[in-house]
Design a protein around this motif. Structure first.
Motif, mmCIF file in Angstrom:
data_model
loop_
_atom_site.group_PDB
_atom_site.id
_atom_site.type_symbol
_atom_site.label_atom_id
_atom_site.label_comp_id
_atom_site.label_asym_id
_atom_site.label_seq_id
_atom_site.Cartn_x
_atom_site.Cartn_y
_atom_site.Cartn_z
ATOM 1 N N GLU A 51 0.587 -11.559 31.920
ATOM 2 C CA GLU A 51 0.645 -12.227 30.626
ATOM 3 C C GLU A 51 -0.629 -13.045 30.474
ATOM 4 O O GLU A 51 -1.252 -13.437 31.472
ATOM 5 N N PRO A 52 -1.081 -13.308 29.253
ATOM 6 C CA PRO A 52 -2.310 -14.112 29.085
ATOM 7 C C PRO A 52 -2.218 -15.430 29.840
ATOM 8 O O PRO A 52 -1.194 -16.111 29.809
ATOM 9 N N PHE A 53 -3.257 -15.767 30.512
ATOM 10 C CA PHE A 53 -3.449 -17.015 31.260
ATOM 11 C C PHE A 53 -2.580 -17.127 32.524
ATOM 12 O O PHE A 53 -2.544 -18.183 33.142
ATOM 13 N N ALA A 54 -1.883 -16.028 32.894
ATOM 14 C CA ALA A 54 -1.021 -16.100 34.081
ATOM 15 C C ALA A 54 -1.844 -16.328 35.348
ATOM 16 O O ALA A 54 -1.473 -17.136 36.209
ATOM 17 N N TRP A 55 -2.960 -15.570 35.486
ATOM 18 C CA TRP A 55 -3.768 -15.698 36.711
ATOM 19 C C TRP A 55 -4.492 -17.051 36.797
ATOM 20 O O TRP A 55 -4.418 -17.721 37.835
ATOM 21 N N PRO A 56 -5.165 -17.536 35.740
ATOM 22 C CA PRO A 56 -5.788 -18.868 35.841
ATOM 23 C C PRO A 56 -4.769 -19.972 36.116
ATOM 24 O O PRO A 56 -5.063 -20.929 36.841
ATOM 25 N N ALA A 57 -3.560 -19.813 35.552
ATOM 26 C CA ALA A 57 -2.520 -20.814 35.801
ATOM 27 C C ALA A 57 -2.111 -20.814 37.266
ATOM 28 O O ALA A 57 -1.956 -21.878 37.885
ATOM 29 N N ARG A 58 -1.872 -19.612 37.795
ATOM 30 C CA ARG A 58 -1.510 -19.532 39.219
ATOM 31 C C ARG A 58 -2.615 -20.111 40.093
ATOM 32 O O ARG A 58 -2.365 -20.833 41.075
ATOM 33 N N GLU A 59 -3.888 -19.808 39.765
ATOM 34 C CA GLU A 59 -5.003 -20.279 40.557
ATOM 35 C C GLU A 59 -5.119 -21.802 40.500
ATOM 36 O O GLU A 59 -5.469 -22.439 41.503
ATOM 37 N N PHE A 60 -4.786 -22.390 39.360
ATOM 38 C CA PHE A 60 -4.817 -23.841 39.253
ATOM 39 C C PHE A 60 -3.843 -24.469 40.250
ATOM 40 O O PHE A 60 -4.182 -25.413 40.980
ATOM 41 N N VAL A 61 -2.628 -23.935 40.277
ATOM 42 C CA VAL A 61 -1.599 -24.482 41.166
ATOM 43 C C VAL A 61 -1.936 -24.164 42.625
ATOM 44 O O VAL A 61 -1.750 -25.004 43.515
ATOM 45 N N ARG A 62 -2.437 -22.914 42.894
ATOM 46 C CA ARG A 62 -2.762 -22.523 44.279
ATOM 47 C C ARG A 62 -3.814 -23.452 44.872
ATOM 48 O O ARG A 62 -3.653 -23.969 45.992
ATOM 49 N N GLN A 63 -4.882 -23.652 44.143
ATOM 50 C CA GLN A 63 -5.973 -24.475 44.655
ATOM 51 C C GLN A 63 -5.543 -25.932 44.833
ATOM 52 O O GLN A 63 -6.054 -26.641 45.700
ATOM 53 N N LYS A 64 -4.584 -26.360 44.002
ATOM 54 C CA LYS A 64 -4.145 -27.747 44.049
ATOM 55 C C LYS A 64 -3.142 -28.002 45.164
ATOM 56 O O LYS A 64 -3.137 -29.072 45.789
ATOM 57 N N MET A 65 -2.312 -26.978 45.499
ATOM 58 C CA MET A 65 -1.121 -27.266 46.292
ATOM 59 C C MET A 65 -1.064 -26.615 47.678
ATOM 60 O O MET A 65 -0.380 -27.149 48.564
ATOM 61 N N VAL A 66 -1.698 -25.454 47.898
ATOM 62 C CA VAL A 66 -1.482 -24.719 49.151
ATOM 63 C C VAL A 66 -1.898 -25.576 50.342
ATOM 64 O O VAL A 66 -3.005 -26.134 50.385
ATOM 65 N N GLY A 67 -0.969 -25.680 51.293
ATOM 66 C CA GLY A 67 -1.223 -26.427 52.515
ATOM 67 C C GLY A 67 -0.972 -27.910 52.388
ATOM 68 O O GLY A 67 -1.119 -28.656 53.374
ATOM 69 N N LYS A 68 -0.550 -28.417 51.198
ATOM 70 C CA LYS A 68 -0.338 -29.850 50.986
ATOM 71 C C LYS A 68 1.087 -30.241 51.386
ATOM 72 O O LYS A 68 2.058 -29.480 51.196
ATOM 73 N N ALA A 69 1.215 -31.444 51.886
ATOM 74 C CA ALA A 69 2.537 -31.999 52.188
ATOM 75 C C ALA A 69 3.157 -32.499 50.896
ATOM 76 O O ALA A 69 2.501 -33.175 50.084
ATOM 77 N N VAL A 70 4.439 -32.177 50.688
ATOM 78 C CA VAL A 70 5.118 -32.523 49.447
ATOM 79 C C VAL A 70 6.518 -33.057 49.753
ATOM 80 O O VAL A 70 7.053 -32.882 50.862
ATOM 81 N N THR A 71 7.099 -33.677 48.732
ATOM 82 C CA THR A 71 8.530 -33.989 48.758
ATOM 83 C C THR A 71 9.160 -33.243 47.602
ATOM 84 O O THR A 71 8.521 -33.019 46.562
ATOM 85 N N PHE A 72 10.388 -32.823 47.778
ATOM 86 C CA PHE A 72 11.026 -32.043 46.712
ATOM 87 C C PHE A 72 12.504 -32.404 46.651
ATOM 88 O O PHE A 72 13.114 -32.874 47.629
ATOM 89 N N GLU A 73 13.041 -32.170 45.454
ATOM 90 C CA GLU A 73 14.468 -32.428 45.217
ATOM 91 C C GLU A 73 15.016 -31.256 44.430
ATOM 92 O O GLU A 73 14.433 -30.832 43.422
ATOM 93 N N LEU A 74 16.124 -30.708 44.910
ATOM 94 C CA LEU A 74 16.743 -29.555 44.259
ATOM 95 C C LEU A 74 17.834 -30.029 43.323
ATOM 96 O O LEU A 74 18.514 -31.041 43.571
ATOM 97 N N GLU A 75 18.046 -29.302 42.209
ATOM 98 C CA GLU A 75 19.114 -29.618 41.281
ATOM 99 C C GLU A 75 20.447 -29.265 41.899
ATOM 100 O O GLU A 75 20.544 -28.329 42.713
ATOM 101 N N GLU A 76 21.511 -29.957 41.495
ATOM 102 C CA GLU A 76 22.822 -29.763 42.100
ATOM 103 C C GLU A 76 23.342 -28.348 41.890
ATOM 104 O O GLU A 76 24.005 -27.775 42.748
ATOM 105 N N THR A 77 23.021 -27.773 40.768
ATOM 106 C CA THR A 77 23.549 -26.444 40.469
ATOM 107 C C THR A 77 22.787 -25.341 41.188
ATOM 108 O O THR A 77 23.186 -24.186 41.167
ATOM 109 N N ALA A 78 21.662 -25.674 41.827
ATOM 110 C CA ALA A 78 20.810 -24.645 42.424
ATOM 111 C C ALA A 78 21.450 -23.972 43.626
ATOM 112 O O ALA A 78 21.164 -22.824 43.929
ATOM 113 N N ALA A 79 22.320 -24.654 44.339
ATOM 114 C CA ALA A 79 22.897 -24.100 45.555
ATOM 115 C C ALA A 79 23.713 -22.856 45.276
ATOM 116 O O ALA A 79 23.830 -21.965 46.110
#
Length: 883
Positions: A51-79
């Protein structure tokens, strides 16, 4: 809130987060960011579009996040859902807010009555509006931006890998790693061309995953497969790395090395025991030596896949023989040699070097493989005659060999230096590629692999781009090269001493010597001595101490560097002279050890002293030496030289002319005898006969090729199934096979006992010139005489040799002219040196001299016939001994 590390980014809104590893790969969670929706990526094989802009969007997140330590919270309904929805915080920033604010995702409308969700949705919508207003990311106002953002993916089957390899050879290519099939198989996009490629890491193999037998079940992992994949994923997945493409297979897959700033990932896998070196693909690697060193580290520590590793041990068959000290006596090729042990009596062993292959030397008309001569010379020059230690590694049977039933493979050490490793390190041999379950290998196999890798890296020998120039060695030691040997004699003689290498020992005093400077191999005989003869291959025994003399010279001289000084040449082209080994005349050594005796030629004080020492000690050939008896035999030599009682004249018929002064003749009684012999032979040839292989010297019946009839013959020589025979009743020769030869046997004793009807006659007191044209003219003159008389001549025997040859005066029956005098008068022969005063003949020779005919056309002809000179010396010595 849970903690983790971003492992991979699948798209702008989907992240894989992994926890901490505990005793193996850590747990993972795929999280789709709640409240936002990013553009969808197309399939990796290019079958669907982004889809248009799919690859630049993915690359933005990849370059920003891969290998970084994070905290996350899952929604109750996700289980209860197949996907996990939640929020991710990095450095105190909400990741979803950052993506939408950068314009790479859209905010979803609020859903439900959860106040916090509604508030978060409102924030996202506000950020989306700001991004639109600023034209950020997917909201760009640049004309054609949407179309440009869609990748044109080139699937693996849509390009020629070989062409890509050639176009990029030696230049690292940027690759975004998207997937690891296993620890040593990388898949990703080559940038900026967007080619989807598969790269096998050159030279290594990690444990993998097999398809399950039951469809639908998960793949079956080999031991340590998950650990190996996690090892590379945690370091490389979703990273942009440089890959050096080094090879390609038939399925369009590449072989390459990942160049990471932290080091070579292949080497790191090997060091921790999560991979093995693959010998055949290590050749693609730029630094295979590093791979072998890294694997050795894991083996020595017994890490992971090497936890049960046991260092190589010799096979059971080899262990019985273990190791022994010995001496190198012959280097046959770059990986094969003959080693003599120090047992009593010593035994020679044919040894192949374990786990290596050297280039092969050509046989007969075949050419050598590149570096074959250099490999053999490397070993010969360093090891011949040296003491080594032989450790037998394994023994293999040779079922198709007629000469050997098994072959011994061993590691050969000179001191602490492994001969095979030295060869491989210099690029003169390669390490064999053994199967994983093949334990028949060198104890030093890892050293061999490491040495080969270093040689390949440094482009030595076989690994270089340079082919050594072909060797052109002129072998004039063969009988077929007799003419060429005679042509080269003068040049070799005048050049003085030559550096050479003994290539073959014929007997104790005869050799084949390579003279590198002249690029030739010569047959060479030691002057001044004679060694006993060795036995023949057909079983004919040799003289006493012949074999011992041969083995002594072979042990001392074979393949050693020597100096040769050529002083003469025999009639078959063999060079005669001195051979110096370690600056000492080898003839002196043989005489001093009693393996040889003076021949009466080229004797020196040093040679005579050496022989006298052996006589005094009664060594070998002198073990029964008696000084007084020796003097008596010397005195008898004069009587053996000539039998002076001359016979009366008789008429004979010449049936074969060997040369102008040598003939075979038949007596007047011969026809009756020949008729009887021919009849008996014809009857015998019709009877059934067993196969027969005669020895040289046997009297047999042989079929003459010209008329197909059978005649009595003596076997003169044999080469394989070809025999050279002399027909004893006629004097001519022929060649035939064993099928054309029959034994006379005891069934027809008269054929055996009946004397030969052809007798060898030679014109007494004269010899022929060496000029071929003059010999031809002399032959014509004699043939004219024989043609007019029908071959009949009158002959008077002057003396006989022990061999049966008669020296005669031969007369023309028409006018009584002496044929010897006729040749002398025309300058086509000359008197033997010891017969310069023969009455009548001397005058004829003087007439030719005064008239300057033929051999005398330039005045006195120098007498270079060495045999006459030595004959005169022998007679003088014998007469002196008699006195």
């Amino acid at each position: 809130m849970a903690h983790g590390t971003v492992k991979a980014v699948l798209s702008a809104d989907t992240i894989i987060v992994m926890g901490q590893p505990v005793g193996g790969p850590p747990p993972e969670r795929q999280i789709t960011l709640a409240g936002i929706m990013g553009p969808r990526l197309g399939r990796r094989d290019g079958t669907t579009k982004d889809e248009p802009f799919a690859w630049p969007a993915r690359e933005f997140v990849r370059q920003k996040m891969v290998g970084k330590a994070v905290t996350f919270e899952l929604e109750e309904t996700a289980a209860a859902m197949t996907k996990s929805f939640g929020s991710i915080m990095v450095g105190g920033e909400n990741l979803a807010h950052a993506i939408v604010g950068a314009g790479w995702a859209k905010a979803k409308p609020p859903m439900g009555n959860n106040a916090s969700r509604v508030a978060d949705a409102e924030v996202l919508q506000r950020l989306e509006g700001e991004a639109q207003a600023a034209g950020r990311g997917m909201w760009s106002t640049k004309p054609g931006a949407a179309a440009e953002s869609v990748r044109a993916i080139i699937g693996q089957g849509q390009f020629d890998a070989k062409e890509v390899l050639e176009a990029t050879r030696g230049v690292p290519q940027s690759v975004i790693v998207e997937q690891f099939r296993d620890g040593s198989t990388v898949r990703g996009f080559m940038m900026p061309s967007n080619r989807w490629i598969t790269v096998f890491l050159s030279g290594i193999s990690c444990p993998g995953f097999k398809r399950p037998e039951v469809q639908g079940e998960p793949d079956v992992a080999e031991p340590f497969a998950h650990e190996a994949r996690y090892f590379v994923e945690s370091r490389l997945l979703n990273r942009e790395v440089n890959v050096l493409l080094e090879g390609v297979d038939k399925f369009n897959n590449f072989y390459g090395t990942v160049q990471h700033p932290a080091g070579n990932i292949s080497a790191e896998l090997l060091k921790v025991g999560l991979a093995k070196v693959v010998d055949w693909s290590a050749k693609f690697s730029k630094d295979p030596e590093l791979l072998y060193k890294s694997e050795r580290v894991a083996k020595e520590r017994r890490l992971r896949i090497w936890k049960d590793y046991v260092a190589p041990v010799r096979s059971a068959a080899a262990a019985a023989s273990s190791e022994f000290p010995g001496k190198i006596v012959e280097v046959i090729s770059g990986d094969f040699m003959v080693i003599k042990d120090f047992a009593v009596p010593p035994v020679e062993h044919r040894i192949a070097l374990s786990s290596i292959r050297a280039p092969k030397l050509g046989r007969r008309d075949d050419k050598d493989e590149a570096y074959a001569y250099e490999a053999r010379e490397f070993l010969r020059s360093r090891l011949i005659g040296r003491k080594v230690t032989v450790g037998i590694d394994y023994i293999r049977p040779l079922p198709n060999s007629t000469s050997e039933t098994e072959r011994v493979f061993a590691s050969v050490l000179e001191g602490h230096n492994n001969v095979a490793v030295a060869l491989v390190a210099n690029g003169l041999a390669t390490a064999m590629k053994h199967r994983g379950d093949d334990q028949d290998r060198s104890l030093y196999y890892d050293d061999l692999l490491q040495a080969e890798a270093a040689a390949a890296r440094d482009k030595k020998g076989l690994h270089s781009d340079v082919t050594p120039p072909p060797r052109h060695i002129n072998d004039i030691s063969q009988s077929s090269a007799q003419t060429q040997a005679k042509q080269m004699f003068t040049m070799l003689q005048r050049a003085g001493r030559h550096q050479g290498v003994v290539q073959h020992c014929v007997n104790g005093a005869r050799f084949k010597v390579l003279i590198p400077r002249q690029s030739c191999v010569v047959a060479f005989a030691l002057s001044g001595i004679r060694c006993p003869t060795t036995g023949r291959r057909d079983g004919e025994p040799g003289e006493p101490y012949g074999e011992e003399a041969y083995l002594f010279s072979r042990d001392k001289c074979l393949q050693h560097d020597v100096e040769v000084e050529i002083t003469g040449q025999d009639k078959i082209g063999t060079m005669i002279g001195r051979l110096y080994l370690h600056k000492k005349d080898h003839a002196v050594t043989l005489l001093g050890e009693g393996y040889a005796r003076l021949s009466g030629r080229d004797s020196t004080n040093e040679l005579e002293e050496a022989e006298q020492q052996a006589q005094a000690k009664r060594l070998r050939t002198w073990e029964n030496y008696d000084a007084e008896l020796d003097a008596m035999r010397a005195a008898e030599a004069v009587a053996d030289i000539e039998i002076a009682a001359a016979s009366s004249e008789e008429e004979v018929t010449v049936v074969e002319m060997v040369d102008p002064i040598t003939f075979y003749v038949q007596a007047a009684s011969a026809p009756k005898q020949l008729e009887y012999i021919g009849g008996r032979l014809a009857e015998m040839s019709k009877a059934p006969q067993d196969s027969f292989r005669p020895k040289v010297g046997d009297i047999v019946a042989a079929k003459f090729s010209q008329d197909g009839d059978w005649y009595r013959a003596r076997v003169e020589d044999r080469k394989g199934d070809q025999y050279k025979v002399l027909f004893v009743d006629y004097g001519n020769s022929d060649s035939c096979t064993s099928g054309d030869i029959l034994p006379l046997g005891n069934s027809v004793p008269s054929l055996v006992s009946c004397p030969a009807q052809a007798t060898e006659y030679k014109l007494a007191h004269i010899k022929l010139p060496k000029d071929e044209d003059m010999v031809y003219e002399a032959a014509g003159m004699i043939q004219d005489v024989l043609g007019e008389s029908g071959g009949k001549v009158r002959a008077k025997v002057e003396y006989r040799e022990r061999s049966g040859r008669h020296h005669v005066t031969m007369l023309d029956p028409a006018n009584g002219e002496n044929l010897s005098a006729m040749l002398l008068r025309n300058g086509l022969a000359k008197l033997e040196r010891r017969k310069q005063d023969v009455e009548g003949l001397k005058d004829e020779q003087e007439k030719a001299k005064r008239a300057h005919l033929n051999i005398w056309r330039y005045g006195d002809a120098a007498d270079s016939d060495d045999e006459d000179k030595f004959f005169a010396q022998d007679v003088a010595k014998a007469k002196a001994a008699k006195k």
